[in-house]
Design an enzyme around this catalytic site. Sequence first.
Site, short mmCIF file in Angstrom:
data_model
loop_
_atom_site.label_atom_id
_atom_site.label_comp_id
_atom_site.label_asym_id
_atom_site.label_seq_id
_atom_site.Cartn_x
_atom_site.Cartn_y
_atom_site.Cartn_z
N ALA A 245 0.29 3.83 -5.68
CA ALA A 245 -1.17 3.75 -5.71
C ALA A 245 -1.67 3.27 -4.35
CB ALA A 245 -1.62 2.78 -6.80
N LYS A 246 -2.97 3.38 -4.21
CA LYS A 246 -3.63 3.03 -2.95
C LYS A 246 -3.25 1.62 -2.46
CE LYS A 246 -8.32 3.41 -1.31
NZ LYS A 246 -9.35 4.38 -1.29
#
Length: 313
Positions: A245-246
């Site tokens: 994820a980011k």
Amino acid sequence: MNDLATGSDGRFAPSPTGPLHVGNLRTALLAWLFARSAGARFLVRVEDLDRSRVRPGMEAAQLADLRSLGLDWDDPPVRQSERMALYEDAIARLDGEGLLYPCYCTRAEIRAAASAPHGISAADRYPGTCRGLTVRERAEREAAGRPPALRARTEESSIAFEDRLLGRQEGEVDDFVVRRNDGAPAYQLAVVVDDAAQGIGEVVRGADLVDSTPRQLLLYRLLGLPAPGYVHVPLVLGPDGQRLAKRHGAVTLSDRLAQGEDPEEVLGWMACTLGMTEPGERVTSHDLLSRFDPERLPREPTVWSPEPAEPVN
Ligand code: GLU
């Protein structure tokens, strides 16, 4: 088991809900390599049925990333949101054969009724509450104004299949939803209708979807369609072992390019995690075609780190 669809035509089917990260892109690369190394067609399908999660601009950004990495496809990409008639037709066929029933349960009710955890998580496994409703009970629920979902009336409790990478897999099937209570076709239904209509012979996708395959195989059977072969490829996880994820850092292609890498270095990194290049090697997608050997692919997830990847043996 179902008849297998012939051929190796493949596809990548991203949901345009956010930018693709290097794990999604590695899955796309593998799907492309499986199809192209077999001289087969490769298609892209935009899975945009969940309108609340689709983000503007993401479809174009995802396709641009695939192109930058040298992944090409046959035919213009199709969008699921433009194929509603196909899904409705399949639902009508199943319903006409008495294979579906309306379900008025809320998520909270299903959760409350759920028992021990199984392959399908306890919270998601449907306990069959609405399966045996009488006409009168249905009418009462209709009168209460609850729009129903449609569920498959499933006779099997588990289905086995052979995964080309993972070997024999067996997973549970419950009375899963084929049309949501907002009227949208469910992912399981749409993906089967599309893979069949597009002549996909081999589905290559992330290992996070392996639990969906038994339900999809059941739908092939109920719809009388030949099922494809399956290859579930390992995921790239964040350093904490969670889905990439980011928050894990520079995980998208744009992030990598902004840090000064070029697409051939990013491809080199992906290929290195698959045991196909040396650390730091730059490659094109076509260089990888001649090196691709499905037998040598890792079965375990890769843990992403911003450092150069260690080669896999
Ligand atoms: N649209 C799904 C996803 O992005 C993939 C579906 C599939 O490959 O079957 O996770």
